[in-house]
Design a protein around this motif. Structure first.
Motif, mmCIF file in Angstrom:
data_model
loop_
_atom_site.group_PDB
_atom_site.id
_atom_site.type_symbol
_atom_site.label_atom_id
_atom_site.label_comp_id
_atom_site.label_asym_id
_atom_site.label_seq_id
_atom_site.Cartn_x
_atom_site.Cartn_y
_atom_site.Cartn_z
ATOM 1 N N LYS A 59 0.814 -1.212 0.000
ATOM 2 C CA LYS A 59 0.000 0.000 0.000
ATOM 3 C C LYS A 59 0.850 1.266 0.000
ATOM 4 O O LYS A 59 0.484 2.283 -0.599
ATOM 5 N N GLN A 60 2.004 1.237 0.678
ATOM 6 C CA GLN A 60 2.876 2.411 0.720
ATOM 7 C C GLN A 60 3.455 2.710 -0.659
ATOM 8 O O GLN A 60 3.450 3.851 -1.129
ATOM 9 N N LEU A 61 3.935 1.687 -1.315
ATOM 10 C CA LEU A 61 4.484 1.848 -2.665
ATOM 11 C C LEU A 61 3.391 2.323 -3.619
ATOM 12 O O LEU A 61 3.621 3.239 -4.425
ATOM 13 N N PHE A 62 2.225 1.731 -3.532
ATOM 14 C CA PHE A 62 1.089 2.116 -4.364
ATOM 15 C C PHE A 62 0.762 3.600 -4.214
ATOM 16 O O PHE A 62 0.621 4.334 -5.197
ATOM 17 N N ALA A 63 0.671 4.056 -2.967
ATOM 18 C CA ALA A 63 0.282 5.444 -2.691
ATOM 19 C C ALA A 63 1.308 6.442 -3.210
ATOM 20 O O ALA A 63 0.956 7.534 -3.664
ATOM 21 N N ARG A 64 2.595 6.078 -3.167
ATOM 22 C CA ARG A 64 3.650 7.004 -3.582
ATOM 23 C C ARG A 64 3.744 7.142 -5.100
ATOM 24 O O ARG A 64 4.334 8.110 -5.599
ATOM 25 N N LEU A 65 3.178 6.204 -5.833
ATOM 26 C CA LEU A 65 3.295 6.229 -7.291
ATOM 27 C C LEU A 65 2.111 6.899 -7.983
ATOM 28 O O LEU A 65 2.263 7.443 -9.086
ATOM 29 N N VAL A 66 0.928 6.882 -7.369
ATOM 30 C CA VAL A 66 -0.297 7.241 -8.074
ATOM 31 C C VAL A 66 -0.320 8.689 -8.556
ATOM 32 O O VAL A 66 -0.479 8.961 -9.755
ATOM 33 N N ILE A 67 -0.186 9.654 -7.650
ATOM 34 C CA ILE A 67 -0.357 11.068 -8.016
ATOM 35 C C ILE A 67 0.693 11.546 -9.026
ATOM 36 O O ILE A 67 0.335 12.130 -10.053
ATOM 37 N N PRO A 68 1.992 11.314 -8.781
ATOM 38 C CA PRO A 68 2.963 11.751 -9.803
ATOM 39 C C PRO A 68 2.776 11.027 -11.126
ATOM 40 O O PRO A 68 2.985 11.612 -12.193
ATOM 41 N N GLY A 69 2.346 9.763 -11.076
ATOM 42 C CA GLY A 69 2.086 9.033 -12.314
ATOM 43 C C GLY A 69 0.945 9.648 -13.109
ATOM 44 O O GLY A 69 1.018 9.770 -14.330
ATOM 45 N N VAL A 70 -0.113 10.055 -12.417
ATOM 46 C CA VAL A 70 -1.260 10.695 -13.076
ATOM 47 C C VAL A 70 -0.847 12.006 -13.721
ATOM 48 O O VAL A 70 -1.185 12.275 -14.890
ATOM 49 N N LEU A 71 -0.107 12.828 -13.017
ATOM 50 C CA LEU A 71 0.307 14.131 -13.553
ATOM 51 C C LEU A 71 1.233 13.970 -14.752
ATOM 52 O O LEU A 71 1.094 14.662 -15.767
ATOM 53 N N GLY A 72 2.182 13.050 -14.650
ATOM 54 C CA GLY A 72 3.079 12.801 -15.774
ATOM 55 C C GLY A 72 2.339 12.246 -16.979
ATOM 56 O O GLY A 72 2.623 12.605 -18.117
ATOM 57 N N GLY A 73 1.339 11.389 -16.735
ATOM 58 C CA GLY A 73 0.562 10.803 -17.817
ATOM 59 C C GLY A 73 -0.258 11.831 -18.566
ATOM 60 O O GLY A 73 -0.356 11.800 -19.797
ATOM 61 N N ILE A 74 -0.863 12.768 -17.838
ATOM 62 C CA ILE A 74 -1.658 13.829 -18.470
ATOM 63 C C ILE A 74 -0.776 14.699 -19.362
ATOM 64 O O ILE A 74 -1.140 15.039 -20.491
ATOM 65 N N ALA A 75 0.401 15.045 -18.861
ATOM 66 C CA ALA A 75 1.324 15.882 -19.640
ATOM 67 C C ALA A 75 1.758 15.176 -20.924
ATOM 68 O O ALA A 75 1.766 15.765 -22.008
#
Length: 255
Positions: free
Chosen positions: A71-87
């Motif tokens: 869960k810790q690894l999951f939480a640390r990846l989600v938000i930056p991954g979403v922002l990078g994906g949108i860009a």
């Protein structure tokens, strides 16, 4: 039309089986195939990510039920991954830029193929790490880079993120499960961006999306089981070689 949809379903099934078992290569495999048959880079990436909304949801849920999630690894990846994906999705949809980038995307896919081969041939120790160790890693920039290149190249979240996290000593099983689960949110954001910037995406390219989606959904539960049972080395070698070969063909045709 039906024959095309069934073909894309077969591609989606194989790609998701590979991705769920290895933590990488659904997008890379599918996009490589679409570019090979002449689909434009933005449309290829958009179709792949639209189909991945369903496949990553099923895959993430399967990994969660099998206990493959940190869960810790999951939480640390989600938000930056979403922002990078949108860009990445927004930049790729600029038509002139997409045409210019096509050979470079193929080159990127070749590099991803080499990364997969390297992972297959390298003997890395498999060891669990504590949540404190995982938290100390540079996961935020890694997630952002993974999301950006995933959208730009039509795939790469798994090869970039999974490979790096495992190389840093995290459990392969928990890494694959966590990266697959977080990929749903990254893919969902990318798909929305593509739909908003390519108005006729769903109307004009639904056979590709439906085919990839249906094949991927069928394979996702099986792939999560394979992740626990099968030694992936031989599969990774085959996948890496196929990706490199198809991408070289696309690169030669583009130039």
């Amino acid at each position: 039309m039906l024959a095309n949809t069934l073909l894309f379903a077969a591609v989606g099934f194989i790609a998701q089986l590979i991705d769920g078992a290895l933590g990488m290569a659904y997008g890379v495999s599918s996009t490589t195939f679409l570019l090979t048959v002449g689909v434009a880079p933005a449309v290829a990436s958009a179709c792949v990510h639209a189909s991945e909304v369903a496949t990553t949801a099923v895959s993430g849920l399967a990994h969660f039920r099998l206990g493959n999630i940190d869960k810790q690894l999951f939480a640390r990846l989600v938000i930056p991954g979403v922002l990078g994906g949108i860009a990445g999705a927004y930049l790729l949809n600029l038509e002139a830029l997409g045409t210019f980038l096509k050979p470079f995307i193929s080159l990127y896919l070749i590099i991803m193929g080499l990364v997969i081969l390297s992972r297959a041939l390298r003997k890395a120790p498999e060891r669990e790490v504590t949540r404190e160790t995982a938290r100390a890693r540079a996961l935020i920039p890694l997630g952002a880079a993974g999301g950006f290149f995933d959208a730009l190249g039509g795939g790469g979240w798994g090869p970039v993120v999974t490979t790096t996290v495992i190389a840093r000593g995290h459990s392969p099983r928990l890494t694959i499960g966590s990266v697959n689960a977080s990929e749903f949110f990254v893919t969902f954001a990318q798909a929305i961006t593509f739909v908003l910037t390519i108005p006729d995406l769903l109307a004009d390219h639904w056979p590709i999306i439906v085919g990839l989606l249906s094949g991927g959904v069928l394979a996702a539960p099986l792939a999560a089981y394979v992740c626990r049972r099968v030694n992936p080395r031989a599969m990774m070698i085959i996948v890496g070689c196929v990706i490199i070969a198809l991408s070289l063909r696309t690169l030669i045709l583009a130039w």
